[in-house]
Design a protein around this motif. Structure first.
Motif, short mmCIF file in Angstrom:
data_model
loop_
_atom_site.label_atom_id
_atom_site.label_comp_id
_atom_site.label_asym_id
_atom_site.label_seq_id
_atom_site.Cartn_x
_atom_site.Cartn_y
_atom_site.Cartn_z
N SER A 38 0.82 -1.20 0.00
CA SER A 38 0.00 0.00 0.00
C SER A 38 0.86 1.26 0.00
O SER A 38 0.65 2.18 -0.80
CB SER A 38 -0.92 -0.01 1.22
N SER A 39 1.87 1.28 0.86
CA SER A 39 2.74 2.45 0.91
C SER A 39 3.60 2.55 -0.34
O SER A 39 3.91 3.66 -0.81
CB SER A 39 3.63 2.39 2.15
N ASP A 40 3.98 1.41 -0.91
CA ASP A 40 4.79 1.41 -2.11
C ASP A 40 4.02 2.03 -3.28
O ASP A 40 4.58 2.78 -4.09
CB ASP A 40 5.21 -0.01 -2.45
N THR A 41 2.73 1.72 -3.40
CA THR A 41 1.92 2.30 -4.47
C THR A 41 1.86 3.82 -4.34
O THR A 41 1.97 4.55 -5.34
CB THR A 41 0.51 1.70 -4.41
N LYS A 42 1.71 4.30 -3.14
CA LYS A 42 1.66 5.74 -2.94
C LYS A 42 3.00 6.39 -3.28
O LYS A 42 3.05 7.50 -3.84
CB LYS A 42 1.27 6.05 -1.50
N ILE A 43 4.09 5.70 -2.94
CA ILE A 43 5.41 6.24 -3.27
C ILE A 43 5.58 6.34 -4.79
O ILE A 43 6.13 7.32 -5.32
CB ILE A 43 6.52 5.38 -2.64
N TRP A 44 5.09 5.33 -5.50
CA TRP A 44 5.20 5.37 -6.96
C TRP A 44 4.38 6.52 -7.54
O TRP A 44 4.83 7.22 -8.47
CB TRP A 44 4.73 4.05 -7.56
N LEU A 45 3.19 6.73 -7.02
CA LEU A 45 2.38 7.84 -7.51
C LEU A 45 3.04 9.19 -7.20
O LEU A 45 3.03 10.11 -8.02
CB LEU A 45 0.99 7.78 -6.87
N LEU A 46 3.63 9.29 -6.01
CA LEU A 46 4.31 10.53 -5.63
C LEU A 46 5.54 10.76 -6.53
O LEU A 46 5.78 11.89 -6.98
CB LEU A 46 4.72 10.45 -4.17
N ALA A 47 6.31 9.69 -6.78
CA ALA A 47 7.48 9.82 -7.67
C ALA A 47 7.06 10.18 -9.09
O ALA A 47 7.74 10.94 -9.78
CB ALA A 47 8.28 8.52 -7.65
N GLN A 48 5.94 9.62 -9.53
CA GLN A 48 5.44 9.95 -10.87
C GLN A 48 5.06 11.43 -10.96
O GLN A 48 5.37 12.10 -11.95
CB GLN A 48 4.24 9.07 -11.20
N ALA A 49 4.40 11.93 -9.94
CA ALA A 49 4.04 13.35 -9.92
C ALA A 49 5.29 14.23 -9.93
O ALA A 49 5.34 15.25 -10.64
CB ALA A 49 3.17 13.65 -8.70
N SER B 164 -2.84 15.08 3.39
CA SER B 164 -1.65 15.87 3.68
C SER B 164 -1.02 16.47 2.43
O SER B 164 -0.05 17.23 2.53
CB SER B 164 -0.61 14.99 4.39
N LEU B 165 -1.55 16.15 1.25
CA LEU B 165 -0.98 16.67 0.00
C LEU B 165 -1.71 17.92 -0.48
O LEU B 165 -1.51 18.33 -1.64
CB LEU B 165 -1.04 15.58 -1.08
N ILE B 166 -2.53 18.52 0.35
CA ILE B 166 -3.30 19.69 -0.06
C ILE B 166 -2.37 20.84 -0.43
O ILE B 166 -2.58 21.56 -1.43
CB ILE B 166 -4.27 20.12 1.07
N GLU B 167 -1.31 21.03 0.34
CA GLU B 167 -0.39 22.15 0.08
C GLU B 167 0.29 22.01 -1.28
O GLU B 167 0.35 22.99 -2.06
CB GLU B 167 0.66 22.22 1.19
N LEU C 223 8.76 27.91 -10.71
CA LEU C 223 7.45 27.40 -10.32
C LEU C 223 7.46 27.10 -8.82
O LEU C 223 8.50 26.78 -8.23
CB LEU C 223 7.10 26.14 -11.12
N LYS C 224 6.30 27.13 -8.21
CA LYS C 224 6.21 26.90 -6.77
C LYS C 224 6.22 25.41 -6.41
O LYS C 224 6.75 25.01 -5.38
CB LYS C 224 4.94 27.54 -6.22
N SER C 225 5.63 24.60 -7.25
CA SER C 225 5.41 23.19 -6.89
C SER C 225 6.67 22.31 -6.92
O SER C 225 6.79 21.41 -6.07
CB SER C 225 4.34 22.58 -7.80
N PRO C 226 7.63 22.48 -7.83
CA PRO C 226 8.76 21.52 -7.90
C PRO C 226 9.56 21.38 -6.62
O PRO C 226 9.80 20.23 -6.18
CB PRO C 226 9.61 22.06 -9.05
N PRO C 227 10.02 22.44 -5.94
CA PRO C 227 10.81 22.21 -4.72
C PRO C 227 10.01 21.56 -3.60
O PRO C 227 10.54 20.71 -2.87
CB PRO C 227 11.28 23.62 -4.34
N ILE C 228 8.72 21.93 -3.46
CA ILE C 228 7.91 21.32 -2.40
C ILE C 228 7.71 19.83 -2.66
O ILE C 228 7.86 18.99 -1.76
CB ILE C 228 6.55 22.04 -2.30
N LEU C 229 7.39 19.48 -3.90
CA LEU C 229 7.15 18.08 -4.24
C LEU C 229 8.42 17.26 -4.14
O LEU C 229 8.41 16.11 -3.68
CB LEU C 229 6.56 18.00 -5.65
N GLU C 230 9.56 17.83 -4.54
CA GLU C 230 10.83 17.10 -4.45
C GLU C 230 11.20 16.80 -3.00
O GLU C 230 11.63 15.69 -2.67
CB GLU C 230 11.93 17.92 -5.12
#
Length: 373
Positions: free
Chosen positions: A125-136, A174-177, A345-352
């Motif tokens: 379950s956590s691995d799937t979320k990590i993959w989605l986060l890495a894809q984003a 927790s990903l709202i920001e 852009l604002k999103s790349p450093p936060i997401l990284e």
């Protein structure tokens, strides 16, 4: 009894014998024959018995030899069977050992497989979320490259929208920001003025095909001193100077043509070589078209200005085709091929940063699970 008497007995017997009747003689003969026959029979039986006894002994000897041979073969066969039985027992023992080893290995593999399945079930379950986060995170970085390397805001917006979709599939509050930052970046890029780069390139290609339709200008100006004067030679010897001057100007007029241009720009080729002139104009238009995807604004404008200068210098500016061509060139030269992109852009450093934290946490959890097992 005396000897005399004894000697006389046979004689008497023989006489008695001679004097015996024929019946007695026949009986004696038959008895003798019977005795002879009996003796012959006994001898035949004895010989037959001896023959049969010898034959029986010979058969017995042969049978004993055969029995011994069979017994020996049977013994060898038993020994061979015993040897094969021993080998078979040894093979069965080795097979059993190999089977036990294989069973132990299979049990060990099953244990490893079960442990791996448990581990996968633990982190799936956590691995799937990590993959989605890495894809984003990857999509956002691709949007940055499209934005600043290619200045393609449209593709950057599409990539950012796909990244927001990947984050939405995680169903994590927790990903709202980070999602808010991505939406702000999409709004910023949507307000940028879009430039039709493909349309500009197509217009330049169209102008390149119309270069052959331009008409050259005839701007030659004759020397007024020659036109106004009389070029006829005089027959008077006193006017030899005027005759020499007129002959020289007539000679120059036949071999040299002087043309004047109001514009001081010098082209690359001679004006009378219109084929090379047109090819040079096409080359400049091609340079302008190649500068568009590279966003080389100075190179683009300089190539268009050079083309317009050559056309005004060597072609008829009063011709309708030339006028339309120059209008298109002026409009294209006023078109900027560089976009005012945002600095970042604002999103790349936060997401990284979020991706690094969660990936490090997942690796730590996996390592602890492996040590417990």
């Amino acid at each position: 009894m005396t000897e005399q008497n004894m000697t006389s007995l046979p004689a008497q017997g023989s006489t008695a014998a001679r004097s015996a009747p024929p019946t007695a003689v026949r009986k004696n003969r038959s008895g003798l024959l019977w005795v002879t026959f009996t003796m012959v029979l006994v001898m035949a039986l004895g010989a037959g018995g001896l023959y049969f006894h010898q034959h029986f002994q010979q058969q017995q000897f042969q049978q004993q030899a055969t029995n011994q041979s069979l017994h020996q073969q049977l013994t060898e066969l038993k020994q061979h069977q015993l040897k094969e039985k021993t080998q078979l027992a040894s093979l069965l023992l080795e097979h059993n050992k190999a089977l036990e080893t294989a069973n132990r290995q299979q049990d060990a593999l099953m244990q490893q497989l079960n442990a791996l399945q448990e581990k996968v079930a633990t982190i799936s379950s956590s691995d799937t979320k990590i993959w989605l986060l890495a894809q984003a995170d990857f999509l956002v970085k691709m949007a940055e490259r499209k934005l600043w390397n290619d200045q393609d805001a449209t593709s950057a917006v599409i990539l950012l929208k796909n990244a927001d979709t990947s984050l939405a599939d995680m169903h994590d509050a927790s990903l709202i920001e980070i999602r808010r930052a991505i939406i702000e970046d999409i709004g910023t890029l949507s307000t940028l003025s879009q430039i039709d780069f493909d349309g500009i390139i197509l217009k330049l290609n169209q102008l390149s095909n119309q270069v052959d339709n331009l008409r050259l200008a005839d701007n030659s100006i004759e020397d007024p001193s020659i036109e106004d004067g009389n070029n006829q030679l005089s027959s008077s010897l006193s006017q030899w100077r005027q005759n020499l001057y007129k002959s020289w100007h007539n000679f120059i007029a036949d071999f040299i043509t002087i043309r004047r241009r109001d514009n001081g720009a010098e082209p690359l080729l001679a004006p009378d070589q219109d084929i090379y002139l047109r090819e040079n104009i096409r080359a400049r238009l091609l340079i302008a078209a190649q500068a568009i995807p590279r966003h080389q604004d100075e190179v683009y404008k300089q190539a268009l200005e050079t083309s317009a200068t050559w056309i005004r210098a060597y072609f008829d500016v009063n011709d309708a085709n030339t006028k339309s061509f120059l209008v298109d060139l002026d409009n294209l030269s006023q078109q900027s091929i560089s976009m005012n992109m945002p600095d970042q852009l604002k999103s790349p450093p936060i997401l990284e940063n979020l991706t690094k934290i969660r990936t490090r946490h997942l690796l730590t959890s996996t390592s602890d699970t492996h040590q417990e097992q």
